[in-house]
Design a protein around this motif. Structure first.
Motif, PDB file in Angstrom:
ATOM      1  N   ILE A  37      51.985  20.037 -95.760  1.00  0.00           N
ATOM      2  CA  ILE A  37      52.628  19.949 -94.458  1.00  0.00           C
ATOM      3  C   ILE A  37      54.138  20.123 -94.599  1.00  0.00           C
ATOM      4  CG2 ILE A  37      53.029  18.435 -92.495  1.00  0.00           C
ATOM      5  CD1 ILE A  37      50.214  17.264 -93.169  1.00  0.00           C
ATOM      6  N   SER A  43      51.521   7.585-100.183  1.00  0.00           N
ATOM      7  CA  SER A  43      50.305   6.818-100.053  1.00  0.00           C
ATOM      8  C   SER A  43      50.443   5.573-100.899  1.00  0.00           C
ATOM      9  CB  SER A  43      49.194   7.669-100.547  1.00  0.00           C
ATOM     10  OG  SER A  43      49.735   8.538-101.515  1.00  0.00           O
ATOM     11  N   ILE A  57      37.676   5.348 -99.027  1.00  0.00           N
ATOM     12  CA  ILE A  57      37.016   5.843 -97.814  1.00  0.00           C
ATOM     13  C   ILE A  57      38.024   5.955 -96.676  1.00  0.00           C
ATOM     14  CG2 ILE A  57      35.291   5.280 -96.058  1.00  0.00           C
ATOM     15  CD1 ILE A  57      33.617   4.021 -98.223  1.00  0.00           C
ATOM     16  N   VAL A  58      38.893   4.951 -96.564  1.00  0.00           N
ATOM     17  CA  VAL A  58      39.892   4.964 -95.492  1.00  0.00           C
ATOM     18  C   VAL A  58      40.812   6.170 -95.634  1.00  0.00           C
ATOM     19  CG1 VAL A  58      41.914   3.791 -94.583  1.00  0.00           C
ATOM     20  CG2 VAL A  58      39.864   2.481 -95.070  1.00  0.00           C
ATOM     21  N   ASN A 103      39.021   9.527 -94.859  1.00  0.00           N
ATOM     22  CA  ASN A 103      38.675   9.744 -93.467  1.00  0.00           C
ATOM     23  C   ASN A 103      39.907   9.764 -92.574  1.00  0.00           C
ATOM     24  OD1 ASN A 103      35.591   9.840 -93.121  1.00  0.00           O
ATOM     25  ND2 ASN A 103      35.993   8.318 -94.705  1.00  0.00           N
ATOM     26  N   PHE A 104      40.951   9.084 -93.013  1.00  0.00           N
ATOM     27  CA  PHE A 104      42.202   9.171 -92.275  1.00  0.00           C
ATOM     28  C   PHE A 104      42.696  10.607 -92.279  1.00  0.00           C
ATOM     29  CE2 PHE A 104      46.890   9.081 -92.559  1.00  0.00           C
ATOM     30  CZ  PHE A 104      47.138   8.738 -91.249  1.00  0.00           C
ATOM     31  N   ILE A 105      42.690  11.218 -93.452  1.00  0.00           N
ATOM     32  CA  ILE A 105      43.136  12.607 -93.539  1.00  0.00           C
ATOM     33  C   ILE A 105      42.201  13.515 -92.761  1.00  0.00           C
ATOM     34  CG2 ILE A 105      43.478  14.538 -95.123  1.00  0.00           C
ATOM     35  CD1 ILE A 105      45.735  12.587 -95.199  1.00  0.00           C
ATOM     36  N   VAL A 139      40.453  12.778 -90.150  1.00  0.00           N
ATOM     37  CA  VAL A 139      40.686  12.604 -88.713  1.00  0.00           C
ATOM     38  C   VAL A 139      42.027  13.207 -88.310  1.00  0.00           C
ATOM     39  CG1 VAL A 139      41.165  10.876 -86.956  1.00  0.00           C
ATOM     40  CG2 VAL A 139      39.207  10.602 -88.450  1.00  0.00           C
ATOM     41  N   ALA A 140      43.046  12.975 -89.148  1.00  0.00           N
ATOM     42  CA  ALA A 140      44.386  13.415 -88.766  1.00  0.00           C
ATOM     43  C   ALA A 140      44.566  14.913 -88.928  1.00  0.00           C
ATOM     44  CB  ALA A 140      45.434  12.661 -89.581  1.00  0.00           C
ATOM     45  N   GLN A 141      43.914  15.490 -89.928  1.00  0.00           N
ATOM     46  CA  GLN A 141      44.196  16.891 -90.242  1.00  0.00           C
ATOM     47  C   GLN A 141      42.985  17.804 -90.132  1.00  0.00           C
ATOM     48  OE1 GLN A 141      47.133  18.077 -90.641  1.00  0.00           O
ATOM     49  NE2 GLN A 141      48.205  16.120 -90.668  1.00  0.00           N
ATOM     50  N   GLY A 142      41.825  17.245 -89.833  1.00  0.00           N
ATOM     51  CA  GLY A 142      40.651  18.087 -89.706  1.00  0.00           C
ATOM     52  C   GLY A 142      39.921  18.254 -91.017  1.00  0.00           C
ATOM     53  N   ARG A 180      38.490  20.987 -92.188  1.00  0.00           N
ATOM     54  CA  ARG A 180      38.374  22.324 -92.776  1.00  0.00           C
ATOM     55  C   ARG A 180      39.288  22.493 -93.974  1.00  0.00           C
ATOM     56  NH1 ARG A 180      38.288  26.295 -87.813  1.00  0.00           N
ATOM     57  NH2 ARG A 180      38.131  27.794 -89.517  1.00  0.00           N
ATOM     58  N   LYS A 186      42.164  23.855 -96.133  1.00  0.00           N
ATOM     59  CA  LYS A 186      43.508  24.281 -95.741  1.00  0.00           C
ATOM     60  C   LYS A 186      44.090  25.230 -96.786  1.00  0.00           C
ATOM     61  CE  LYS A 186      43.444  21.377 -92.340  1.00  0.00           C
ATOM     62  NZ  LYS A 186      43.389  21.804 -90.960  1.00  0.00           N
ATOM     63  N   LEU A 219      55.192   7.105 -94.052  1.00  0.00           N
ATOM     64  CA  LEU A 219      53.819   7.435 -94.424  1.00  0.00           C
ATOM     65  C   LEU A 219      53.194   8.427 -93.465  1.00  0.00           C
ATOM     66  CD1 LEU A 219      52.063   4.117 -95.340  1.00  0.00           C
ATOM     67  CD2 LEU A 219      51.729   6.303 -96.437  1.00  0.00           C
ATOM     68  N   LEU A 276      50.417  12.439 -89.985  1.00  0.00           N
ATOM     69  CA  LEU A 276      49.940  12.153 -88.637  1.00  0.00           C
ATOM     70  C   LEU A 276      50.799  12.868 -87.594  1.00  0.00           C
ATOM     71  CD1 LEU A 276      47.561  10.408 -87.818  1.00  0.00           C
ATOM     72  CD2 LEU A 276      49.157   8.591 -87.261  1.00  0.00           C
ATOM     73  N   ARG A 296      50.178  18.284 -87.274  1.00  0.00           N
ATOM     74  CA  ARG A 296      48.803  18.634 -87.586  1.00  0.00           C
ATOM     75  C   ARG A 296      48.727  20.110 -87.952  1.00  0.00           C
ATOM     76  NH1 ARG A 296      43.325  16.996 -86.470  1.00  0.00           N
ATOM     77  NH2 ARG A 296      42.031  18.848 -86.434  1.00  0.00           N
ATOM     78  N   LEU A 311      48.063  29.028 -91.520  1.00  0.00           N
ATOM     79  CA  LEU A 311      48.197  27.685 -90.971  1.00  0.00           C
ATOM     80  C   LEU A 311      49.492  27.566 -90.186  1.00  0.00           C
ATOM     81  CD1 LEU A 311      47.104  25.260 -93.790  1.00  0.00           C
ATOM     82  CD2 LEU A 311      45.887  25.847 -91.719  1.00  0.00           C
ATOM     83  N   ARG A 359      52.975  16.156 -83.157  1.00  0.00           N
ATOM     84  CA  ARG A 359      52.329  15.165 -82.292  1.00  0.00           C
ATOM     85  C   ARG A 359      53.203  13.925 -82.241  1.00  0.00           C
ATOM     86  NH1 ARG A 359      46.306  15.080 -84.716  1.00  0.00           N
ATOM     87  NH2 ARG A 359      47.500  14.731 -86.594  1.00  0.00           N
ATOM     88  N   LEU A 362      35.954   6.060 -91.031  1.00  0.00           N
ATOM     89  CA  LEU A 362      37.280   5.453 -91.130  1.00  0.00           C
ATOM     90  C   LEU A 362      37.188   3.967 -90.813  1.00  0.00           C
ATOM     91  CD1 LEU A 362      40.290   5.915 -91.562  1.00  0.00           C
ATOM     92  CD2 LEU A 362      40.504   6.393 -89.136  1.00  0.00           C
TER      93      LEU A 362
END
Lengths: 303, 281, 516
Positions: free
Chosen positions: A52, A82, A111-112, A115-117, A119-122, A124, A126, C29, C34, C37, C45, C50, C473
């Motif tokens: 990013i 992180s 797991i957190v 799944n955080f990534i 949810v936040a970034q999709g 697929r 990259k 962080l 976050l 995106r 890309l 956001r 999550l």
């Protein structure tokens, strides 16, 4: 011969990345005897942050690659990305607790993070277009040319520099001394005035920072990442840490190189489908037959 | 008369244990009499616990033989047995220097675990007992009775249902001995049983050991630092120093042995006469 | 809790500073992962900022931590203490009454306001809070009135009775009155939960009793499922023959995989078993001739009711015809429910019986101290292998059931995350506690499966919100949360297996969980 040489070079580059991640495992395990299950995912988060940051810099018009690279290199270092999440939630202050607690907490963190990534970034894959290109023709044998690419050189050099810096931290600074003291005997270290909680937290953060840099290098090397890369890479790096000998920095590096070479040669000469079977088998074999590793200290069971 | 050579329960010959370059035990031979209380003493680091760990199978000795002689029937070569067989077949039981009880299980459960092998046979490979076959219920009742017997002997009946980890230190030591006795041993090895006990508890321990020797007719082999305990209860004392046996005899003989005194005082040989005369003061 | 004598303003100042730092860390962080995106685009890309989401996340961290600082961590009388008292027998003081009464009043007010504004989702949350406080008070009232009842036993009996009669009762009610209950969904969810209860109980033998941390339990689940599927599809064997064979095959694999890891303990053991689990999955994935690779095995027959198939039509008599009922797809599902209930209860009964046999005591003794075990003549090799084999057998039985229920299996069902979930159920439930494992399975699996179908959440997070996406999550957060709240698991005492007098539970502080 040329093919072999090329694989050797590829293996060393890959092994350097594993070695960087392995340092985090080896230090945390050395100090609190816990496999930080979330470490592989910290590597993954590091790769995402790097991705990013690259995109953001390019969007801002920073096209000078070396400058962008420098900035990106600094990002994971300065705001222990992180690491901080790990820091607060990891069982640093509660190392006295039963180890199943630590393992489950770390798996939960893993797991957190994943799944955080997601949810936040999709979910697929990259891709990032190549940032560093080019290389040197190293050797020519018939029509096969052995190439050392610039990115491979960058990986190895970065790894060497970080390793040296880290080794200096461990062997020369007060923090390193506190770490070694905690590794030997936490209670005694605390009684001697070492801030054990802080030392353990810093160990987590330093390990996380290295993993994040490894994430950046991985991104540059392969050009694609997804939220799930941390699992298998983490397993391989952990194997490297054990193989080199838990608690030993040169061991982590050596282990990383061995694992990287094995993986590269396996993919080059055997079936690629069973590449991960090879990695997992290595792990089982190393843990069962060489639990103290190449450079580790043997452990004698006290009766 | 040296009784332990006539009917030894344990005959150790040329026992040697090396860890890498370090020689922990160097060619040690001794006998443990069948009905004796035998003490193994020596300064710190003399190799006492290593001898124990060899006898009870936690280490495999580099060289030497250890023969456990049954009253009738075959003798067992301990160095050839797996550690669990040394208790299960050769019937050697032990306690540990830093107590190893099953802390989260009750006192009674600790004693039931000690009778595992007998009960296991009665449970007909578990499957039988799950289906309610066989005579498991009877065997379990007998096991509880044996456990109760030993709890009475060590004075812990009233605490039978408490977790072992909750007992005070002295009780834990006695429970460990009771647990070892529940395996019905021929030879009971105690690693510093009096360590950390106060004078009253220590006297109680002496009485317990006497009563075990008198009533169960078994051999007791113990490591001990407390000389008053050793001299009071032992029939036979073996002294180790730097992994070598330096003396072997009755308490009286050991008390007068010049090399033992030297070993404990750490005096070189030429100054020995002076040191000995000082100690005699 | 703060030391007394620190003035209020000072406390606020520290709390603010601490929360500011937390917010800063959160900003660092989240700002990249976050706040921006990555979006796929024709040119590659691109980034989509956001800022609102980032601000919300940082705000939640800042204010959440501020509230926690002020009212819990640094407060002289933490608010949470009053709520914690709901679960104990300590007497209430005036502060507790104020806090609980205030909460209840606030919740009632919330319901009214939410109803007036037409936001049922908020009313739902307020109701949940009210129910929580109400149930807690009710619990205390009952305990106060009858202090000596055997509550745990009553709870267990009630749970088993509920499990026994739940499908029949609801089915009868639905047939009689046509209430429109989503029975199909309820039964499917119950079957899923019971499968995990059984897996949790099976793994509890290995982890909870024998103290062997096994992160590859899903391998035995997979072995059971594939054995069942291959036997049923290739040889046409029936359910009651395939199922025991699946269990035995898994037990055999338990022994095979147990041998190499005999010397390992703690985290190393966990990692090696993880590796074994993954190896088995990858082999299933790539050994196409036998397992059909990633496409899996389909057409696995459903079980029959002692030879009577649950189908609208069949060559012979169907279940519905035999009993003179109208065909209903639910019959088969109810039968599956009772099969898994019976299997789970069997697992439980066998485990409870084995705990009282020498082998079970040897398992627990080995968890406490392996060296002492060997000194007492216990063959720890055999003891470990029996634990692996017994646990694996129940995993295999559950796998066989899974295969027949789904009718289709593929390696995707047997990933590492399944092992992690099952181990989490065991550890969160309280290692060694059968009741705790059952509760943890119901809470974790039931709760999070239910989340998949909760539509109310869209009202909070907008139409685009897909709860299924956040399931894992939340699952991970719950895992960490429960472990922080109760490191020893929900039920953390151990019941003795034999007693001279009264058996009292043993506090978990004394119980070893296997050595690291």
């Amino acid at each position: 011969m040329a093919y072999f040489l090329q694989q050797l070079i590829n293996g060393i580059a890959l092994g350097s990345i594993y070695g960087l991640i392995a340092i985090g495992y080896t230090m945390v395990y050395g100090i609190i005897g816990m496999i930080n299950f979330a470490h592989g995912d910290i590597f993954m988060v590091g790769a995402f942050i790097a991705l990013i940051a690259f995109l953001a810099l390019m969007a801002l018009g920073v096209t000078m690659i070396p400058l962008a690279l420098l900035i990106v290199l600094v990002v994971p270092w300065r705001s222990p990305p992180s690491g901080a999440g790990q820091w607060n939630a990891s069982p640093t202050g509660r190392y006295a607790n039963p180890f199943a607690w630590r393992l489950i907490t770390a798996i939960g963190m893993s797991i957190v993070l994943q799944n955080f990534i997601q949810v936040a970034q999709g979910a697929r894959v990259k891709p990032l277009q190549p940032v560093i290109t080019g290389g040197y023709e190293f050797f020519k044998d018939g029509d096969f040319t052995v190439i050392i690419s610039n990115i491979q050189i960058l990986i190895v050099v970065t790894t060497l520099v970080l390793m040296t810096a880290f080794w200096l931290i461990i062997s020369r600074t007060a923090l390193g001394r506190a770490q070694r003291a905690c590794e030997q005997d936490r209670l005694m270290a605390a009684l001697s005035g070492v801030n054990v909680d802080r030392t353990i937290s810093l160990t987590f953060v330093l390990g996380a920072a290295l993993a994040a840099v490894a994430g950046l290098l991985y991104l540059l090397y392969y050009g694609v990442i997804d939220f799930f890369i941390g699992f298998v890479v983490g397993i391989k790096a952990f194997t490297a840490a054990v193989f080199g000998g838990i608690g030993s920095l040169p061991g982590a590096m050596l282990g990383g190189l061995v694992i990287g070479l094995i993986e590269t040669f396996w993919s080059a000469y055997f079936t690629i489908e069973y590449k991960d079977v090879a990695a997992f088998s290595m792990l089982a074999i190393v843990l069962i037959f060489f639990p103290t590793g190449l450079l580790g200290r043997p452990e004698v069971e006290k009766v | 008369m040296i009784s332990w050579h006539e009917d030894p329960v344990l005959k150790v010959e040329h026992l040697t244990m090396r860890f890498g370059g370090l020689v922990a035990i160097d060619d040690v031979s001794f006998d443990v009499g069948r009905h004796d209380i035998t003490a193994l003493i020596g300064p710190n680091g003399a190799g006492k616990t290593t001898v124990f760990n060899c006898i009870t199978g936690f280490y495999k000795p580099t060289e030497g033989t250890m023969e456990l002689r049954q009253p009738e029937g075959p003798a067992f070569r301990l160095e050839r047995l797996d550690d669990h067989q040394i208790n299960a077949s050769a019937r050697v039981a032990r306690t540990f220097q830093n107590i190893r009880l099953f802390a989260g299980m009750t006192v009674l459960e600790n004693l039931m675990v000690a009778q595992h092998n007998g009960l296991s046979r009665a449970s007909a490979l578990t499957v039988g007992a799950i289906l309610g076959l066989g005579n498991f219920a009877r065997a379990e009742k007998a096991a509880v009775e044996l456990a109760r017997h030993w709890l009475e002997r060590v004075g812990l009946v009233s605490r039978a249902d408490e977790p072992a980890g909750d007992l005070p230190y002295g009780d834990q030591r006695r429970l460990e001995i009771a647990r070892a006795m529940c395996t019905r041993p021929l030879l009971l090895c105690l690693d510093e049983p009096a360590a950390g006990l106060n004078a009253r508890e220590s006297d109680g321990l002496n009485e317990l050991l006497y009563s075990i020797r008198e009533q169960e007719k078994i051999a007791i082999f113990l490591i001990e630092h407390d000389m008053s305990v050793v001299m009071a209860i032992s029939d036979h004392i073996i002294v180790l120093d730097y992994g070598k046996k330096i003396a072997d005899g009755t308490p009286k003989a050991i008390r007068d042995d010049a090399s033992v005194i030297a070993a404990y005082l750490g005096v070189p040989d030429e100054e020995l006469p002076d040191a000995v005369s000082e100690v005699r003061l | 809790m703060a030391e007394p004598g620190i003035s209020f303003s000072q406390r606020v100042k520290t709390a603010l500073w601490d929360s500011f730092l937390a917010g800063l860390i959160a900003f660092a962080l989240f700002s990249l992962v976050l706040g921006l995106r990555t979006e796929d685009n024709v040119t590659g890309l691109t980034l989509q900022p956001r800022p609102m989401l980032l601000a919300t996340a940082v705000g939640i961290v800042f204010f959440g931590r501020l509230l926690l600082n002020l009212f819990v961590w640094q407060a002289e009388h933490p608010l949470t203490a009053s709520f914690a008292k709901l679960f104990t027998r300590e007497p209430f003081d005036r502060r507790d009454v104020t806090v609980l009464g205030g909460t209840a009043a606030f919740a009632v007010l919330g319901i009214i306001v939410a109803m007036l504004l037409g936001a049922p989702a908020y009313a739902l949350i307020a109701t949940a809070v009210l129910v929580f406080v109400g149930l807690g008070l009710l619990r205390r009232a009952i305990v106060y009135a009858f202090p000596d009842l055997p509550y745990a036993r009553i709870f267990v009996v009630a749970g088993i009775l509920f499990a026994l009669f739940f499908p029949l009762t609801t089915y009868a009610l639905e047939s009689a009155f046509h209430l429109g209950m989503p029975l199909r969904y309820w039964f499917d969810l119950s079957i899923l939960v019971l499968t995990y209860v059984m897996l949790g109980w099976g793994l509890n033998i290995v982890v909870g009793l024998a103290g062997l941390l096994d992160l590859g339990y899903v391998a035995f689940y997979a072995v059971g499922a594939y054995t069942f599927a291959l036997l049923a599809t290739h040889f046409g064997l029936g359910f009651w023959i395939c199922l025991p064979i699946a269990g035995l095959a898994a037990a055999a694999w338990g022994i095979i995989l147990g041998f190499p890891v005999l010397r390992l303990r703690g985290d190393y053991l966990a990692i090696v078993t993880l590796a074994f689990g993954e190896i088995i999955r990858i082999v299933l994935l790539n050994w196409t001739e036998v397992t059909n690779g990633p496409n899996g095995i389909s057409g696995i027959p459903k079980p029959t009711f002692f030879g009577l198939p649950f189908a609208p039509f069949a060559d012979g008599t169907t279940f519905a015809q035999f009993f003179g009922l109208k065909y209903d797809a639910l019959h088969g599902i109810i039968f599956l429910y009772y099969v898994i209930l019976a299997l789970a209860l069997l697992t439980n009964l066998v485990t409870l019986r084995m705990r009282r046999l020498p082998i079970g005591r040897a398992w627990e003794a080995m968890r406490e101290d392996e060296i002492a075990c060997r000194s007492l003549g216990i063959n720890t090799t055999i003891t470990k292998l029996t634990a692996f084999a017994t646990g694996a057998m129940f995993g295999g039985l559950a796998g066989g059931f899974f295969a027949t229920r789904q009718g289709f299996i593929s390696p995707e069902s047997f990933t590492f995350i399944e092992s992690a979930i099952i181990l989490a159920i065991v550890v969160l439930g309280g290692m060694g506690s059968q009741l705790g494992v059952a509760i943890a399975a119901v809470v974790l699996v039931g709760g999070f499966e239910a989340l998949r179908h909760t539509d109310g959440l869209q009202t909070f997070f907008g139409e685009g919100f897909d709860p299924a996406l956040y399931r894992m999550l939340l699952f991970g957060i719950a895992m960490v949360g429960i472990m922080v709240w109760r490191p020893r698991g929900l039920i953390s005492s151990r019941a003795p297996t034999i007693a001279l007098g009264d058996a009292r539970p043993i506090s978990a502080d004394l119980v070893n969980e296997g050595r690291a």
